[in-house]
Design a protein around this motif. Structure first.
Motif: not given
Ligand code: SF4
Ligand SMILES: Cc1cc2nc3c(=O)[nH]c(=O)nc-3n(C[C@H](O)[C@H](O)[C@H](O)COP(=O)(O)O)c2cc1C
Ligand code: SF4
Ligand code: SF4
Ligand code: FES
Lengths: 923, 420
Positions: B170, B188, B340-344, B347, B385-387, B389-390
């Motif tokens: 990430i 992110p 996944s960074c786990g914040q949202c 994702c 998603n916030l970024c 990746l999700g």
């Molecule tokens: S989508 Fe959300 S949880 Fe997934 S990597 Fe991006 S910020 Fe983190």
């Protein structure tokens, strides 16, 4: 920190929401605008007042022309934007989020920890019931903290607790660890909460939407009968809170959005409420048994029966008042004295001083302000004409520089400290000056660990630099001050080079700090009892005042002088005239005009001679001059300096009436004990450090036969010949408005409506004045007075026989003499034993390990407590809170007083130290 | 279509890690020219005209990105993204390790163009060797007067700091990268604000990929038309493509954009003997699959986008007819769930549930409805998603479920792979 919905500056924005035209104010987000227009959008990671983080994604809306959805909690609308929160795509996204989160809850259902889980509410709103996913494994509960339970199986990773801990309270305990589905909140380095550096402010618990973090014992599952908006009974910050009550018991406390606390609380305010339900509460009037003489030894509250018998109210009141009356009539009014309390309401304080002045017919009335800020008030009245703060705590946000001196706010004013930490994070430079390094040092730009007792030298050194480098505000000095020449002459002697060896602060640092303060656009000074509790306390405060006058850092937002007041109503009690030399509003008793005014108000002649102070009353009692003492809610047998002397004095008294909620140490010396009401059992006004008059409302009934304090005072008054007929606190408040012009504009109705009013507020409808001294000082001529001060020493300096310095104060979990907090289960569990803070090097030198018993002895007494290593201590100095009766710090302290404020030197005396054998049990 | 040598020129032939060798071949001449004869605006103009688009994944026009920086008198930062962790992508570390001075020269020119006096390079944690090589190269360049105060005796000063990541995919996402660079958790940030407005330490910042920056000396040297005239008009220039999967010679190949996928396959030695290619993932793990009928598509940003996939970082993976797409999907979903960074929520939770669902399928516990669940959840979680990746799970998963649905269905019944 907070996201204000409007800042008044940003222009309004018109956009469409689900087809309807909506106008967002200023910098409102889509969510906030929707709320104001009654359009519900789900939200979980969003909490009003907190920085929106946008992580839960349940508030997603569709914006025309954008590929991906947007979080409405963070997104600002743009002119003409077309937003849909109810479109199929938005709904499907919101629903998925709720489904995923619900699927991760224990049993994939409602939170088992909280009745009103926000997730449950929104999931139901979105129609999510059975998640489509398998249940996954869940983390184990953490029950290591006495006040809070951690059940991360109900955690939805919304990060509200992280923002609560790091951004609101700035305690930096909670963080996120791990990634993906391993991500979780952790305390410190994934420690159990109870073993972490958590200070138990409970902000995280209040922030958690699902109950993953909750007050212990499942109280979140019980439905309260009622919620009562009130205030915190502890410190002068004046946090507002809500009591959740069931069956006349307080279940739990929530922070309420008060002007001085923004819904924040500290461990005492949030978790320290169950003292009111402690079985040791006094519930019946007590009368000393015949033939049981008083002795200096303290009585164990569980042994009360041996010394006292129960009585009816009539009998007890007749005896209490009858004896007071007899002493007055036989020995004269000067043989009587009364102590009121800074824990009582304004109404109670007003009644007590009126009782003493009109019933006892003497001015011998005082309270614990004598022990905390009397010197600060003396200096402020003398130099700027008003004893209260010039600016409110929240002003620190407008300050470029904040000096914090002789104060440990994260411990003693925890919620005020959060605003200082918020400001520091936003760029305010904090200059912390204190012989002891406290937690605020982490947030300070400069930390000056000066030698104890050298405040005047240090402050004169700063002023020397300001004068010498031409940084003085000449225009301000010319137009708004007097006696500058004398100050200039005095500080000329205090070059940084001369002051450096005295204070231990390098000359260059003194210069840098002086320049920083003097040249700031706005600079404020906060101080605590490290300044006031010295024999030169008034001089210390005079120097701070001079510093502000010299630089013109006063009379504007973000500037000024703020002595952080201790008790929740110490400001109000003084304002009410609960002091021997002044009536309400600081009108001197020896001023003809003032006396006539009060003689007219009270319709009787008054004594023109200023009365005795707390410590003078004790000496007079010792000498047999004072013979009868009425004590409402004070605990001099713990709080007075050289307390053995005070206890001896009380033994000698012929008649002592104690009005209390517990059998305190002082009650050991009583003849009559009148069971009174605790804070949540009464209604009244309390004035906080910010000059805010705030309403405390009764939430529960007093236990047994305990009675309202105002009623008890009135009954005594009636029995000594006064014709009182108050119907209750509101009635008393009406009279206060007449006695106190600066509060005349505050009405009871307005307090009931707004909960908090800042004075001066002279005319009904005025907004109140958060900043004073804008144009003039309320002294004759309107000018501020420079009072130069010469560096002098403490009364008792260390020597060969008593080589260490001993200093006292408070600790986070306990309040003053501990009568309330040691009976509050959580607080007692967190800090059960008397501790003495010692620099680790001194521990080694004494051959001690942390936790070992340590005996300290001064010329006045000897105590043994547990040694606690503290690198913030200076070598050669011990610190101890004065909470513990099994090791009462005040047995050691010196009763020498400051000549102006008459405040004792709690912050400095000489002791010797030795390995202790054992620490006694609490009495 | 011939393989070209622009960025890869000299690699494998001479030791370009040595500054002397690099300079012998004209290295740092363009930097000197820029710093002594051109204005920042000239450089931006040049890059804009070249049509260079970012090689890190999003393909955003580089000149335009630079122009977003506000003129607010605040410090600005140039950050080179060398976190390279996108599945199938292995081109940046080639440049990092083999021709570090070319990257440095690109970073210096880019910094000059945007007026940054401090540039950072964020190097993937696993690239320890590359980090050491690059750090040594920075010192060589400093000793040679290429960076530091008042370079070439002029006004411009530039510092360059290498930073090693700690093993999170990430952190290649530009705002997570900036957090990580600031010493914070690699999560992110919400956008807006974009890094151009509020980036590193809250100041205006440009994040560019290694390859993007490495092109700068060449564009300065040969002029913008040289670059712009190669390949499709809106998607011009050269590109190092990392080819892998079921091919005979996996590797990095530098080609003009517009080369077809079939040509790429040939360059990489073609399919394994007796096998046919059935699917192509053209732009890294987050891109949707193309299939055998798409082999003649032009490999460029816009053609890929037009076919609902993307060029991304330029990682092309070929799958032949032996592929178990359930396992392939599981591997990729597991990767994204793990990273996944786990914040949202979508994702973190969605990725994890999809992984569990695929696992259940692979282990014989799957239900028929699981296949719809895979499609509907991956679809529902996309776009919220916030970024990005999700949003990376759906493209590959949905494209292969659609194409190879019988493989997925077979698992429900037999818990065993089936070939097409
Ligand atoms: S989508 Fe959300 S949880 Fe997934 S990597 Fe991006 S910020 Fe983190
Ligand atoms: C999850 C994720 C990972 C990424 N990893 C990288 C990476 O390793 N290297 C890279 O250059 N860009 C990566 N990016 C893209 C960057 O965010 C950014 O767009 C890019 O560095 C910009 O450079 P460019 O304009 O030169 O392409 C990633 C993006 C996402 C969403
Ligand atoms: S109780 Fe306060 S200090 Fe403790 S973890 Fe929660 S927010 Fe942080
Ligand atoms: S513990 Fe509560 S507040 Fe903290 S992340 Fe979990 S759900 Fe949110
Ligand atoms: S409430 Fe908006 S993302 Fe959580």
């Amino acid at each position: 920190m907070s996201v204000s919905s409007t800042n008044g500056k940003a222009p309004n924005v018109t956009f469409t929401l689900n087809g309807a035209t909506v106008v967002a104010r200023g910098d409102e987000t889509i969510l906030q605008a929707a709320d104001r227009h009654g359009v519900e959008i789900p939200r979980l990671c969003y909490k009003d007042g907190y920085r929106p983080d946008g992580n839960c994604r349940v508030c997603m809306v569709e914006i025309e022309g954008e590929r991906v959805l947007a979080p409405s909690c963070c997104r600002l609308p743009a002119e003409g934007m077309k937003v849909a929160s109810t479109s199929a795509r938005a709904k499907s996204s919101q629903t998925l989020v709720a489904e995923l989160l619900l699927g991760d809850m224990p049993g994939q259902g409602a939170s088992p920890y909280k009745r009103d889980s926000e997730l449950d509410r929104w999931a139901a709103w979105l129609g999510v019931t059975a998640p489509r996913f398998p249940q996954r494994s869940q983390p184990a509960p953490d029950m290591s903290h006495p006040a809070m339970s951690v059940n991360l199986d109900a955690c939805i990773q919304c990060g509200r607790c992280v923002r609560a801990c790091r951004e609101e309270q700035v305690n930096d305990v909670i963080g996120f660890a791990g990634r993906g589905d391993h991500s979780k909140i952790v305390f410190d380095l994934d420690d159990p909460m109870g073993a972490s550096t958590c200070v138990a402010c409970g902000e995280c618990v209040q922030a958690c939407p699902t109950g993953a973090l909750m007050p212990a014992n499942n109280v979140g599952l019980v439905e309260p009968d009622k919620k009562v908006d009130s205030a915190c009974p502890y410190c002068g910050v004046g946090c507002l809170l809500t009591y959740n009550v069931k069956d006349n018991k307080i279940l739990y406390v929530e922070g309420r959005n008060g002007p001085s606390n923004h819904s924040r609380l500290c461990v005492k305010g949030r978790f320290g409420f169950d003292y009111v339900h402690n079985p040791q509460r006094l519930t019946k009037p007590l009368i000393r048994r015949d033939g049981v003489p008083k002795s200096v030894a303290l009585i164990d509250p569980d042994d009360v029966d041996k010394y006292f018998r129960e009585a009816t109210w009539d009998e007890a009141l007749d005896l209490a008042a009858g004896k007071l009356r007899a002493i007055r009539d036989d020995d004269g009014p000067q043989a009587l004295a009364g102590f009121g309390s800074a824990k009582g309401s304004n109404e109670e304080a007003y009644l007590v001083q009126k009782l003493v002045r009109t019933g006892f017919k003497t001015n011998n009335v005082d309270h614990c302000t004598r022990l905390c800020h009397a010197s600060s008030v003396a200096a402020l009245l003398e130099d700027v004409g008003s004893g209260a703060v010039s600016n409110q705590v929240s002003d620190v946000a407008f300050a470029d520089v904040a000096i914090v001196i002789g104060s440990n706010p994260t411990i003693n004013h925890p919620v005020a400290a959060t605003f200082m930490k918020n400001a520091a994070k936003a760029g305010t430079k904090i200059i912390l000056m204190d012989p002891r390094r406290s937690d605020l040092a982490r947030h300070a730009t400069y930390f000056l660990q000066f030698n104890g007792d050298t405040d005047v030298a240090l402050l004169n050194g700063l002023m020397h630099v300001i004068v010498a480098e031409g940084l003085a505000n000449e225009a301000f000095i010319r137009e708004r001050t007097e006696n500058y020449a004398a100050l200039k002459e005095m500080v000329a002697d205090y070059s940084p080079e001369k002051v450096a060896p005295i204070t231990g602060i390098p000359a260059d640092i003194i210069r840098e700090v002086a320049r920083l303060y003097a040249t700031a656009n706005a600079a404020i000074i906060f101080w605590g009892m490290g300044i006031s509790q010295h024999v030169h306390g008034t001089d210390n405060a005079r120097c701070l005042i001079s510093l502000a006058l010299l630089t013109g850092q006063i009379g504007r937002p973000g500037t000024g002088l703020h002595p952080l007041r201790g008790q929740n109503n110490v400001q109000g009690a003084s304002d009410m005239g609960l002091i021997p030399m002044m009536y309400a509003d600081y009108k001197r008793v020896d001023s003809e005009d003032a006396r006539h005014k009060f003689e007219a108000l009270w319709d009787m002649p008054l004594d023109s001679k200023p009365g005795l102070t707390v410590t003078e009353i004790m000496t007079a009692a010792h000498d047999g001059v004072i013979r009868g003492l009425y004590i409402m809610g004070e605990n001099p047998a713990m709080s007075d300096p050289n307390v053995h002397h005070a206890r001896e004095a009380m033994v000698k008294l012929e008649h002592v009436v104690v009005q209390e909620i517990f059998f305190t140490e002082t009650a050991s010396y009583a003849d009559v004990i009148l069971p009174a009401t605790a804070f949540p059992e009464k209604t009244g006004t309390f004035t906080n450090t910010d000059r805010r008059v705030q309403l405390g409302r009764q939430a529960i009934d007093p236990p047994g036969d305990a009675r309202q304090d105002w009623w008890i005072v009135q009954e005594i008054a009636r029995r000594i010949g006064l014709d009182w007929n108050y119907s209750g606190p509101a009635d008393v408040f009406e009279e206060i408005r007449k006695a106190t012009p600066s509060m005349a504009g505050i009405t009871w109705e307005r307090l009931e409506r707004e909960g908090s009013c800042t004075y001066p507020l002279e005319h009904e409808g005025d907004p109140g004045e958060p900043t004073i001294f804008i144009e003039a000082f309320p002294r004759k001529g309107g000018r501020g007075l420079f009072m130069p001060a010469k560096y002098t020493h403490a009364d008792e300096m260390p020597d060969a026989e008593y080589p260490f310095i001993f200093t006292t104060g408070r600790q986070l979990e306990h309040w003053h003499t501990g009568s309330m907090t040691r009976r509050a289960s959580v607080l007692d569990a967190l800090e059960p034993d008397p501790v003495i803070s010692v620099h680790p090097d001194d521990l080694t030198r004494l051959g001690l390990a942390p936790g070992d018993p340590l005996t300290l002895e001064s010329r006045r007494g000897k105590i043994t407590g547990y040694a606690r290593a503290d690198r913030g201590m200076q070598r050669g100095t011990f610190f101890m809170p004065f909470v513990y009766n099994e090791a009462a710090a005040n047995l050691l302290t010196n009763d020498a007083v400051d000549p102006f404020g008459k405040i004792p030197e709690f912050k400095f005396c000489a002791v010797r130290a030795s390995v202790g054998d054992w620490v006694g049990a609490a009495i | 279509m011939p393989v070209v040598k622009v960025l890869t020129e000299g690699i494998g032939e001479v030791n370009l890690r040595d500054i002397g060798e690099y300079r012998k071949r004209g290295g740092y001449e363009q930097w000197q020219r820029v710093a002594t004869t051109m204005s920042p605006a000239d450089v931006i103009d040049l890059v804009s005209k070249s049509g260079l688009r970012g090689r890190g994944g999003a393909g955003f026009p580089t000149g335009r990105k630079w122009q977003f920086l506000p003129n607010n008198g605040r410090p600005r930062y140039m950050v080179c993204n060398c976190d390279e962790a996108e599945p199938g992508t292995f081109k940046d570390h080639l440049l990092l390790e083999e021709t570090p001075h070319q990257v440095i020269e690109g970073m210096l020119i880019g910094s000059y163009a945007i007026g940054s006096n401090h540039a950072f390079i964020y190097i993937r944690g696993e690239f320890k060797r590359g980090f050491d090589i690059f750090s040594a190269a920075i010192e060589e360049a400093r000793a040679a007067g290429m960076l530091g105060d008042n370079v070439f005796g002029g006004e411009f000063s530039i510092e360059l700091t290498p930073h090693r990541g700690a093993g999170a995919y990430i952190c290649g996402e530009e705002t997570a990268l900036l957090n990580s660079l600031e010493g914070k958790r690699g999560e992110p940030r919400l956008k807006p604000p974009f890094p151009a407005i509020k980036g590193l330490y809250g100041e205006p910042t440009v994040v560019n990929n290694v390859e993007t920056l490495a092109f700068l000396p060449h564009i300065v040297k040969n002029g913008p038309e040289w670059f712009a005239k190669v390949g499709p008009e809106k998607s011009p220039g050269y590109k190092i493509v990392s080819v892998s999967g079921h091919v005979k010679k996996a590797g990095n190949y530098e080609v003009p954009l517009g080369t077809t996928l079939r040509e790429l396959l040939e360059i990489a030695g073609g399919a394994r003997d007796g096998r046919t290619i059935v699917a192509i993932q053209p732009g890294g793990g987050s891109s949707a699959c193309l299939f055998e009928e798409d082999l003649d598509l032009s490999y460029d940003f816009d053609t890929m986008a037009a076919h609902k996939t993307m060029l991304g970082s330029g990682a092309v993976v070929f799958f032949d007819d032996t592929t178990d797409f359930v396992k392939a999907a599981h591997a990729l979903v597991r990767f994204f769930a793990h990273e996944s960074c786990g914040q949202c929520t979508p994702c973190r939770e969605g990725g994890h549930w999809l992984e569990l669902t695929l696992e259940r399928l692979l282990h014989g516990g799957g239900l028929d409805s699981d296949i719809d669940l895979l499609v509907s959840v991956s679809h529902q979680m996309t776009g919220l998603n916030l970024c990005p990746l999700g949003d990376s799970i759906e493209p590959f998963l949905a494209s292969v479920v659609k194409r190879f649905e019988p493989q997925f269905r077979r698992y429900v019944k037999h818990a065993e792979p089936a070939t097409v």
